[in-house]
Motif scaffolding. Structure first.
Motif, PDB file in Angstrom:
ATOM      1  N   VAL A 206     -28.093  61.092 -34.373  1.00 22.85           N
ATOM      2  CA  VAL A 206     -28.140  60.608 -35.756  1.00 22.85           C
ATOM      3  C   VAL A 206     -29.075  59.402 -35.857  1.00 22.85           C
ATOM      4  CG1 VAL A 206     -26.780  59.989 -37.774  1.00 22.85           C
ATOM      5  CG2 VAL A 206     -25.690  61.271 -35.906  1.00 22.85           C
ATOM      6  N   TRP A 207     -30.156  59.581 -36.582  1.00 20.09           N
ATOM      7  CA  TRP A 207     -31.151  58.516 -36.816  1.00 20.09           C
ATOM      8  C   TRP A 207     -30.753  57.810 -38.099  1.00 20.09           C
ATOM      9  CZ3 TRP A 207     -35.150  58.159 -40.645  1.00 20.09           C
ATOM     10  CH2 TRP A 207     -36.200  57.266 -40.346  1.00 20.09           C
ATOM     11  N   SER A 208     -30.407  56.523 -38.010  1.00 20.20           N
ATOM     12  CA  SER A 208     -29.720  55.858 -39.123  1.00 20.20           C
ATOM     13  C   SER A 208     -30.408  54.592 -39.634  1.00 20.20           C
ATOM     14  CB  SER A 208     -28.286  55.512 -38.707  1.00 20.20           C
ATOM     15  OG  SER A 208     -27.574  56.662 -38.334  1.00 20.20           O
ATOM     16  N   PRO A 209     -31.340  54.728 -40.552  1.00 23.11           N
ATOM     17  CA  PRO A 209     -31.915  53.533 -41.174  1.00 23.11           C
ATOM     18  C   PRO A 209     -31.003  52.986 -42.272  1.00 23.11           C
ATOM     19  CG  PRO A 209     -32.905  55.481 -42.126  1.00 23.11           C
ATOM     20  CD  PRO A 209     -31.976  55.962 -41.045  1.00 23.11           C
ATOM     21  N   ASN A 210     -31.158  51.715 -42.560  1.00 24.07           N
ATOM     22  CA  ASN A 210     -30.527  51.131 -43.737  1.00 24.07           C
ATOM     23  C   ASN A 210     -31.322  51.562 -44.967  1.00 24.07           C
ATOM     24  OD1 ASN A 210     -28.406  48.807 -44.339  1.00 24.07           O
ATOM     25  ND2 ASN A 210     -30.088  48.549 -45.775  1.00 24.07           N
ATOM     26  N   ILE A 211     -30.702  51.567 -46.120  1.00 23.79           N
ATOM     27  CA  ILE A 211     -31.455  51.836 -47.342  1.00 23.79           C
ATOM     28  C   ILE A 211     -32.613  50.841 -47.451  1.00 23.79           C
ATOM     29  CG2 ILE A 211     -29.582  52.926 -48.615  1.00 23.79           C
ATOM     30  CD1 ILE A 211     -29.164  50.195 -50.029  1.00 23.79           C
ATOM     31  N   ILE A 212     -33.674  51.247 -48.095  1.00 23.86           N
ATOM     32  CA  ILE A 212     -34.908  50.466 -48.080  1.00 23.86           C
ATOM     33  C   ILE A 212     -34.895  49.288 -49.061  1.00 23.86           C
ATOM     34  CG2 ILE A 212     -36.276  52.422 -47.310  1.00 23.86           C
ATOM     35  CD1 ILE A 212     -37.203  52.821 -50.207  1.00 23.86           C
ATOM     36  N   THR A 213     -33.899  49.207 -49.922  1.00 22.77           N
ATOM     37  CA  THR A 213     -33.883  48.182 -50.971  1.00 22.77           C
ATOM     38  C   THR A 213     -34.113  46.754 -50.464  1.00 22.77           C
ATOM     39  OG1 THR A 213     -32.376  49.581 -52.227  1.00 22.77           O
ATOM     40  CG2 THR A 213     -32.573  47.285 -52.928  1.00 22.77           C
ATOM     41  N   PRO A 214     -33.435  46.307 -49.389  1.00 22.73           N
ATOM     42  CA  PRO A 214     -33.617  44.910 -48.950  1.00 22.73           C
ATOM     43  C   PRO A 214     -34.973  44.631 -48.314  1.00 22.73           C
ATOM     44  CG  PRO A 214     -31.549  45.835 -48.141  1.00 22.73           C
ATOM     45  CD  PRO A 214     -32.379  46.975 -48.614  1.00 22.73           C
ATOM     46  N   MET A 215     -35.658  45.663 -47.843  1.00 25.41           N
ATOM     47  CA  MET A 215     -36.950  45.469 -47.174  1.00 25.41           C
ATOM     48  C   MET A 215     -37.888  46.626 -47.534  1.00 25.41           C
ATOM     49  SD  MET A 215     -34.197  46.046 -45.182  1.00 25.41           S
ATOM     50  CE  MET A 215     -33.531  47.656 -44.793  1.00 25.41           C
ATOM     51  N   PRO A 216     -38.311  46.707 -48.793  1.00 19.64           N
ATOM     52  CA  PRO A 216     -39.111  47.833 -49.282  1.00 19.64           C
ATOM     53  C   PRO A 216     -40.477  47.971 -48.626  1.00 19.64           C
ATOM     54  CG  PRO A 216     -39.072  46.056 -50.898  1.00 19.64           C
ATOM     55  CD  PRO A 216     -38.065  45.696 -49.842  1.00 19.64           C
ATOM     56  N   LYS A 217     -40.976  46.899 -48.018  1.00 21.22           N
ATOM     57  CA  LYS A 217     -42.299  46.967 -47.390  1.00 21.22           C
ATOM     58  C   LYS A 217     -42.252  47.581 -45.995  1.00 21.22           C
ATOM     59  CE  LYS A 217     -44.253  43.031 -49.922  1.00 21.22           C
ATOM     60  NZ  LYS A 217     -44.911  41.696 -49.803  1.00 21.22           N
ATOM     61  N   VAL A 218     -41.041  47.761 -45.434  1.00 21.63           N
ATOM     62  CA  VAL A 218     -40.897  48.362 -44.102  1.00 21.63           C
ATOM     63  C   VAL A 218     -40.833  49.878 -44.265  1.00 21.63           C
ATOM     64  CG1 VAL A 218     -39.501  48.502 -42.008  1.00 21.63           C
ATOM     65  CG2 VAL A 218     -39.656  46.333 -43.265  1.00 21.63           C
ATOM     66  N   LYS A 219     -41.892  50.555 -43.906  1.00 19.60           N
ATOM     67  CA  LYS A 219     -41.947  52.006 -44.032  1.00 19.60           C
ATOM     68  C   LYS A 219     -41.150  52.663 -42.898  1.00 19.60           C
ATOM     69  CE  LYS A 219     -44.401  51.657 -47.674  1.00 19.60           C
ATOM     70  NZ  LYS A 219     -43.740  51.880 -48.989  1.00 19.60           N
ATOM     71  N   LEU A 220     -40.515  53.779 -43.227  1.00 19.30           N
ATOM     72  CA  LEU A 220     -39.614  54.422 -42.273  1.00 19.30           C
ATOM     73  C   LEU A 220     -40.315  55.410 -41.327  1.00 19.30           C
ATOM     74  CD1 LEU A 220     -36.564  55.101 -44.621  1.00 19.30           C
ATOM     75  CD2 LEU A 220     -36.792  53.318 -42.877  1.00 19.30           C
ATOM     76  N   GLU A 221     -41.387  56.023 -41.762  1.00 20.04           N
ATOM     77  CA  GLU A 221     -42.023  57.053 -40.938  1.00 20.04           C
ATOM     78  C   GLU A 221     -42.436  56.554 -39.546  1.00 20.04           C
ATOM     79  OE1 GLU A 221     -45.191  60.759 -41.295  1.00 20.04           O
ATOM     80  OE2 GLU A 221     -45.193  59.183 -42.838  1.00 20.04           O
ATOM     81  N   PRO A 222     -42.948  55.329 -39.403  1.00 22.53           N
ATOM     82  CA  PRO A 222     -43.285  54.868 -38.048  1.00 22.53           C
ATOM     83  C   PRO A 222     -42.093  54.807 -37.096  1.00 22.53           C
ATOM     84  CG  PRO A 222     -44.393  53.515 -39.691  1.00 22.53           C
ATOM     85  CD  PRO A 222     -43.408  54.369 -40.433  1.00 22.53           C
ATOM     86  N   TYR A 223     -40.874  54.788 -37.640  1.00 22.81           N
ATOM     87  CA  TYR A 223     -39.666  54.742 -36.814  1.00 22.81           C
ATOM     88  C   TYR A 223     -39.139  56.139 -36.464  1.00 22.81           C
ATOM     89  CZ  TYR A 223     -39.213  49.735 -37.753  1.00 22.81           C
ATOM     90  OH  TYR A 223     -39.431  48.383 -37.816  1.00 22.81           O
ATOM     91  N   TRP A 224     -39.772  57.168 -36.983  1.00 26.99           N
ATOM     92  CA  TRP A 224     -39.272  58.530 -36.800  1.00 26.99           C
ATOM     93  C   TRP A 224     -39.650  59.072 -35.414  1.00 26.99           C
ATOM     94  CZ3 TRP A 224     -35.662  61.492 -38.355  1.00 26.99           C
ATOM     95  CH2 TRP A 224     -35.718  62.880 -38.216  1.00 26.99           C
ATOM     96  N   PRO A 225     -38.644  59.458 -34.584  1.00 16.45           N
ATOM     97  CA  PRO A 225     -38.939  59.966 -33.240  1.00 16.45           C
ATOM     98  C   PRO A 225     -39.475  61.388 -33.230  1.00 16.45           C
ATOM     99  CG  PRO A 225     -36.695  59.079 -33.402  1.00 16.45           C
ATOM    100  CD  PRO A 225     -37.212  59.257 -34.788  1.00 16.45           C
ATOM    101  N   GLY A 226     -39.264  62.142 -34.308  1.00 13.51           N
ATOM    102  CA  GLY A 226     -39.688  63.534 -34.374  1.00 13.51           C
ATOM    103  C   GLY A 226     -38.501  64.469 -34.512  1.00 13.51           C
ATOM    104  N   ASP A 227     -38.718  65.612 -35.140  1.00 14.65           N
ATOM    105  CA  ASP A 227     -37.633  66.558 -35.397  1.00 14.65           C
ATOM    106  C   ASP A 227     -36.938  67.038 -34.130  1.00 14.65           C
ATOM    107  OD1 ASP A 227     -38.195  66.311 -38.063  1.00 14.65           O
ATOM    108  OD2 ASP A 227     -38.587  68.436 -38.422  1.00 14.65           O
ATOM    109  N   GLY A 228     -37.669  67.098 -33.030  1.00 18.97           N
ATOM    110  CA  GLY A 228     -37.072  67.549 -31.777  1.00 18.97           C
ATOM    111  C   GLY A 228     -36.105  66.552 -31.166  1.00 18.97           C
TER     112      GLY A 228
END
Length: 338
Positions: A206-228
Motif C-alpha cells: 500500500v503506497w500511502s501519500p497524504n492528501i496534497i492540500t497541505p503541500m500542493p507544490k509537492v508532486k506525487l508522481e516522482p514518489y511512485w515506485p511503479g505498478d509492479g
C-alpha cells in the motif's frame, strides 16, 4: 495522529523470473508452481479456522466485489476489546484492522493472527524511524528485512503493509525535509525486492501519500515506485474543523493527480472527522463518497481520542449517524472468502 491534522491542532525460490515482479499475477503464479501448488486453486477454499496452504494467494483481496470497512483503534489488535467496542457502536464488524509498527520491531505475527481470527485483514503502517531511506536502499538493513519477511512468509496469512506513509509531507523523518522522492522510491523498491527474494508473497503493498492540500507544490508522481511494486494506493486525509470538508475537496484532487500515472485501486488508508456539529455530515459524506467510486475499495477510520476526539462515539449523533451509514451493504465482506 498520523497526518498533518496534528499540525493544525498543534535468492530463494523467488528468483523465478528476472523480468517479472514476484508480486505481479504472473510472478505469484510462478512462485506457487515452484512450491508445488496449483495457482488456479482459489484462496477462498480455506476458512479462518483452517490454516491455508502456502503461499497464501492475496489476489482475491486486491479488488473485492464489496468494500473494506476498516478501523484503527487504541490497543488493537494486541487486544481486540477496542475493535469489539467499535463494532458494537458501528453496528458492523470491521474486516480491516490497521496498526502501527516502527522500523526495527519484529513482525507482529500474534497481532496479525488476532485480526484474522476475528475476521479481519491486518494493515500495518510500517514507520522507518531512526533509519534513513538511503540506508535502507543501500541494503544496510537487509538482515532485519529478511527476518521480517521470513516471518510474514512463515505465518502465511495475508497482510497489507504501507511503508513510509505520508512521504510527501514534511512532518516525518522520511518526509520532504530529510529525504528526496528518488530516495523514497529506491528504499521502497529495495524493501519490496527483499520480500520478493524471501518469498513473502502474502503482502498487499500500500503506497500511502497524504492528501496534497497541505503541500500542493509537492508532486506525487516522482514518489511512485511503479505498478509492479504497488497493489493499493492509500490516500490519507481527515475531515478537520478547517480546510476541505467534502469528499470532492478533501480526497479527489489527490486522486485526480494520481490517476495521471496509475490505475491501481484506492483505499482511504486513514481518516476520521473532528468532533463538532459538522461531524455527522462528514460521516455521511465519507460513506457516500466511497460508495459512489468503484475505484475506491474502502476506508480505515482512525477511532482514537488523540489531540481531538476522532472516535465515532465522540457524540450520540455521530455514533447514530455512523451506525446508520454502516448498514450500507456495499461495506464489509468475509476476507477469508472475498
Amino acid at each position: 495522529m498520523k497526518t498533518v491534522i496534528r499540525m493544525l491542532l498543534v535468492a530463494t525460490a523467488l528468483a523465478v523470473l528476472s523480468a517479472c515482479s514476484t508480486f505481479s499475477d504472473t510472478g505469484r503464479d510462478e512462485y506457487a508452481r515452484s512450491q508445488g501448488k496449483d495457482p488456479a486453486a482459489s484462496a477462498d477454499e480455506a476458512s479462518p479456522s483452517e490454516k491455508p496452504e502456502p503461499p497464501y494467494d492475496v489476489r482475491p483481496l486486491l479488488k473485492p466485489a464489496k468494500k473494506y470497512f476498516g478501523v484503527a483503534a487504541d490497543g488493537a489488535p494486541a487486544k481486540m476489546t477496542a475493535i469489539e467496542s467499535f463494532a458494537k457502536s458501528a453496528g458492523k464488524k470491521p474486516n480491516l484492522v490497521e496498526f502501527y509498527s516502527a522500523w526495527g520491531d519484529r513482525y507482529e505475527s500474534r497481532l496479525v493472527q488476532n485480526s484474522w481470527d476475528y475476521g479481519a485483514l491486518s494493515f500495518i503502517a510500517w514507520e522507518p524511524f531512526k533509519v534513513s531511506l538511503k540506508e535502507i536502499a543501500a541494503g544496510k538493513e537487509d538482515a532485519y528485512l529478511r527476518d521480517y519477511a521470513s516471518s510474514v512468509k512463515e505465518l502465511n496469512l495475508p497482510v497489507a503493509i504501507s511503508f513510509a506513509h505520508e512521504m510527501n509531507g514534511f512532518w516525518y523523518e522520511w518526509g520532504t525535509k530529510k529525504a528526496t522522492a528518488k530516495e523514497f522510491v529506491a528504499a521502497w523498491k529495495h524493501v519490496h525486492d527483499v520480500f520478493d527474494e524471501v518469498g513473502a508473497t502474502q503482502v498487499i503493498w500500500v503506497w500511502s501519500p497524504n492528501i496534497i492540500t497541505p503541500m500542493p507544490k509537492v508532486k506525487l508522481e516522482p514518489y511512485w515506485p511503479g505498478d509492479g511494486y504497488v497493489d493499493w494506493v492509500g490516500v490519507i486525509g481527515y475531515y478537520a474543523a478547517t480546510g476541505p470538508s467534502t469528499y470532492a475537496t478533501l480526497f479527489e484532487p489527490t486522486m485526480a493527480q494520481i490517476r495521471g500515472f496509475t490505475k491501481k485501486p484506492f483505499i482511504i488508508a486513514e481518516t476520521a472527522a473532528q468532533a463538532g456539529e459538522r461531524k455527522p455530515t462528514d460521516i455521511k459524506d465519507l460513506f457516500r463518497g466511497t460508495a459512489q467510486r468503484d475505484d475506491v475499495i474502502g476506508f480505515v477510520w482512525f477511532n482514537f481520542d488523540k489531540e481531538t476526539d476522532w472516535r465515532i462515539e465522540s457524540g450520540p449523533l455521530s455514533k447514530k449517524t455512523f451506525r446508520e451509514q454502516s448498514v450500507n451493504g456495499a461495506f464489509g465482506f468475509d476476507v477469508a472468502k472475498p
